[in-house]
Design an enzyme around this catalytic site. Sequence first.
Site, short mmCIF file in Angstrom:
data_model
loop_
_atom_site.label_atom_id
_atom_site.label_comp_id
_atom_site.label_asym_id
_atom_site.label_seq_id
_atom_site.Cartn_x
_atom_site.Cartn_y
_atom_site.Cartn_z
N SER A 153 0.81 -1.22 0.00
CA SER A 153 0.00 0.00 0.00
C SER A 153 0.85 1.27 0.00
O SER A 153 1.93 1.32 0.62
CB SER A 153 -0.87 -0.01 1.26
OG SER A 153 -1.37 1.25 1.53
N GLU A 155 0.17 3.64 1.74
CA GLU A 155 0.22 4.06 3.15
C GLU A 155 1.60 3.74 3.74
O GLU A 155 1.99 4.36 4.74
CB GLU A 155 -0.91 3.34 3.90
CG GLU A 155 -1.13 3.75 5.33
CD GLU A 155 -1.72 5.15 5.56
OE1 GLU A 155 -2.27 5.75 4.61
OE2 GLU A 155 -1.62 5.63 6.70
N TYR A 176 -1.47 0.32 10.61
CA TYR A 176 -1.77 -0.36 9.34
C TYR A 176 -0.56 -0.25 8.40
O TYR A 176 -0.10 -1.24 7.82
CB TYR A 176 -3.01 0.27 8.69
CG TYR A 176 -3.23 -0.14 7.25
CD1 TYR A 176 -3.87 -1.32 6.93
CD2 TYR A 176 -2.78 0.67 6.20
CE1 TYR A 176 -4.08 -1.70 5.60
CE2 TYR A 176 -2.97 0.31 4.87
CZ TYR A 176 -3.62 -0.88 4.58
OH TYR A 176 -3.81 -1.24 3.26
#
Length: 396
Positions: A153, A155, A176
């Site tokens: 990701s 992120e 996460y």
Amino acid sequence: MERTKFTGKHSREKPSTSASASTCRKALITGITGQDGSYLAELLLSKGYKVHGLIRRSSTFNTERIDHIYVDPHDSEAKLFLHYGDMTDSGQLTNLIYNVKPDEIYHLAAQSHVRVSFDMPEFTGDITGIGTTRLLEAIRRSGIKTRFYQASSSEMFGDSPAPQNEETPFKPQSPYGAAKVYAYWMARNYREGYGMFAVNGILFNHESPRRGETFVTRKTTRALARIKFGLQDKLYLGNLEAKRDWGYAPDYVEAMWLMLQQKEPDDFVIATGETHSVKEFVNLAFAHAGIEIEWKGKSKSEKGIIRSLTSNLQPLPSNMKVGDCLIEIDPRYFRPLDVEFLQGDASKAKKKLKWEPKVRFKEMVKIMVDSDIKDLEEMKQCQDVIRKLSDNKSRQ
Ligand code: NAP
Ligand code: GDD
């Protein structure tokens, strides 16, 4: 549930990717009931694959996104098979891989909500991080030769400067993101240590009408539809200034598949290269439904007010008027840390996978708004029919 037709240009550009070459290939998808899992299952079925999906046992139905492609397994035409399991259950993962013997494994299952990962950091580490290790170990122990896709990701980049590409250092800003960095390195370790065909797709945000209802895009388009039908008064949001590189999910699952068709395993960033703030998304979505928003106040007191109404919104809820406040800030949606700016550089994917996004930001916003409005319109029509039927009955 809308069904996507995959007639993408990518599928014609590589010899190994024709439907006949793919016939009878078997894929296993973890997270098949999620947004990406459902589009990927459609894509693979359209290419002639047999698709096996891992689903969690739930006390309510959790297969809404794939119900339209499900065929009874007793049917000789059935190509989609579902198996109960969980990313915490290594034994079941090993059995499943050994029994199915998939040619390709797409690992999409995760606790995928960044805000929730601050409330449940340990659980997120277990599912989103260690879950990947459980699956890689299951592959290794079962001795099956397969290709493995890890859903990495953007992120993971956290506050590393944009534009972010495959060489950008990871500086995750959430439990996460940290769990995904761990999983990324596990996939690389198994590639380098055991010679496994394991790839990381580092995907930037991608959305669709099937996006989970608590992610900011879908939360906005769903609330907008409910406001239009007089079912909700206001939309409460958090950080309006964060910027994301938002793409369209069906385009992104094609990139996942392309990564597993390459000669050598490698990692790829998938993004549009465009970035927009949450506020821009909200403005565009409301404008498409005929509500022009102006912003007043600052920080936690900022409010989205109706500046003008156009005919797109007919019929209007009778009490809606210029000057009404439709959007407010609720600090509950702020995060202890937030990623402020994501903008991907997908030139490697363009060059090596011949992948490019087809649906851009503005079109995607319209697709999502139209879909949520259509769903409520259909529901309202059903209710009208039921009301008419029961009126007739009471008159008999
Ligand atoms: P999603 O809609 O939240 O789907 C997550 C899937 O994982 C669901 O099928 C869910 O099952 C399943 N799952 C969750 N916990 C599980 C567990 N313990 N055992 C088995 N399955 C479990 O996510 P998505 O948007 O499709 O994203 C797919 C993957 O890509 C995720 O790994 C996500 O982190 C990653 N990713 C997404 C984006 C994006 O913008 N969408 C960007 C980059 C990376 P239920 O349906 O039962 O909940
Ligand atoms: N969810 C949510 N809800 N986000 C809000 C809200 C709100 O009410 N208000 C503002 N935001 C801001 C968040 O603070 C964040 O900066 C941005 O909107 C996007 O939030 P999400 O839609 O929840 O997505 P995300 O970027 O945190 O995570 C998604 O993209 C990642 C890829 O970068 C998820 O799909 C992750 O699984 C994925 O890896």
